[in-house]
Design an enzyme around this catalytic site. Structure first.
Site, PDB file in Angstrom:
ATOM      1  N   ILE A 280       0.856  -1.354  -0.065  1.00  0.00           N
ATOM      2  CA  ILE A 280       0.041   0.140  -0.003  1.00  0.00           C
ATOM      3  C   ILE A 280       0.873   1.306   0.068  1.00  0.00           C
ATOM      4  O   ILE A 280       2.185   1.430   0.281  1.00  0.00           O
ATOM      5  CB  ILE A 280      -0.718  -0.080   1.024  1.00  0.00           C
ATOM      6  N   CYS A 281       0.308   2.324  -0.624  1.00  0.00           N
ATOM      7  CA  CYS A 281       0.771   3.751  -0.580  1.00  0.00           C
ATOM      8  C   CYS A 281       2.479   3.554  -1.262  1.00  0.00           C
ATOM      9  O   CYS A 281       2.617   3.326  -2.170  1.00  0.00           O
ATOM     10  CB  CYS A 281       0.953   4.155   0.784  1.00  0.00           C
ATOM     11  N   GLY A 282       3.382   4.025  -0.434  1.00  0.00           N
ATOM     12  CA  GLY A 282       4.843   4.135  -0.737  1.00  0.00           C
ATOM     13  C   GLY A 282       5.383   2.798  -1.152  1.00  0.00           C
ATOM     14  O   GLY A 282       6.390   2.690  -2.049  1.00  0.00           O
TER      15      GLY A 282
ATOM     16  N   THR B 121       4.189   0.330  -2.782  1.00  0.00           N
ATOM     17  CA  THR B 121       3.929   0.099  -4.135  1.00  0.00           C
ATOM     18  C   THR B 121       4.909   0.835  -5.316  1.00  0.00           C
ATOM     19  O   THR B 121       5.359   0.436  -6.041  1.00  0.00           O
ATOM     20  CB  THR B 121       2.614   0.570  -4.698  1.00  0.00           C
TER      21      THR B 121
ATOM     22  N   ALA C 277      -2.586  -1.004  -3.203  1.00  0.00           N
ATOM     23  CA  ALA C 277      -3.749  -0.065  -2.949  1.00  0.00           C
ATOM     24  C   ALA C 277      -3.153   1.325  -2.649  1.00  0.00           C
ATOM     25  O   ALA C 277      -1.985   1.704  -2.306  1.00  0.00           O
ATOM     26  CB  ALA C 277      -4.430  -0.328  -1.656  1.00  0.00           C
TER      27      ALA C 277
END
Length: 203
Positions: free
Chosen positions: A107-109, A111, A158
């Site tokens: 999720i977030c960074g 990714t 995500a």
């Protein structure tokens, strides 16, 4: 036999992004097979890390000891080190998990870190924004999906502002709940619909 869901720990770990996921994975209530899963943490070393919320956390084990065959899933929270050498060992472990057919959820960074490692090039995925990943020069732009959370086989991704959607994808991949329970859970936590609460209360 209990299966372990591993949560990667590193400094600047965004604790709030995975709270829904790990709390409910670890809570047997409403689960199809109560107690099937437990949650453990894994770090590059056993040294404590500090989250974005200022919590100090101790890893249960280290990456060099973690084998995909001993895990049900690897969860990677957002962080501020995703584009540095400090995240590389975690991206490498994600690659190992995916090659072994064991799910990875980012999720977030996180990714961004997987994009830099080439792990999003051939899989449908999402992130904080298409522009965020495009700026990294990765080769997976054609596989980007503008949704809060996306699952492609063993990879879940995500945006950082969708921790409930992220959790739902994790629960579905782990086969944690019956479909009607998962729908009720998301109605309550994702849609803030009281009907979800009453449906769960009847279980």
């Amino acid at each position: 036999m209990t299966e372990t869901v591993h949560v990667a720990l590193y400094d600047t770990f965004a604790d709030w992004e995975i709270g829904y996921a790990i709390d409910h994975v670890n809570n047997p209530e409403w689960q199809k097979q109560p107690g099937r899963y437990s949650v453990a943490t894994v770090g590059a070393t056993l040294d404590p890390v500090t989250t974005t919320g200022g919590l100090r956390m101790l890893p249960d084990t280290t990456l060099d000891r973690l084998k995909p065959s001993h895990s049900a899933m690897l969860i990677l929270a957002g962080n501020n080190v995703w584009n540095t050498d400090r995240f590389t060992p975690f991206a490498d472990k994600a690659r190992e998990f995916l090659a072994a057919g064991v799910p990875v959820a980012a999720i977030c960074g996180a990714t961004g870190g997987l994009a830099l490692a080439g792990l999003l090039d051939d899989r449908a995925h999402t992130s904080n924004a298409a522009e965020f990943l495009d700026g990294l020069g990765y080769a997976g732009g054609s596989r980007y999906v503008d949704e809060p959370a996306v699952t492609d086989g063993d990879l879940i991704t995500a945006t950082g502002i969708a921790p409930v959607h992220f959790a739902r994808e994790i629960f579905q991949r782990l086969d944690l709940y019956e479909p009607d329970v998962l729908d009720a859970w998301f109605a309550l936590y994702g849609l803030r619909d009281p009907a979800g609460f009453y449906a769960l209360a009847e279980r």
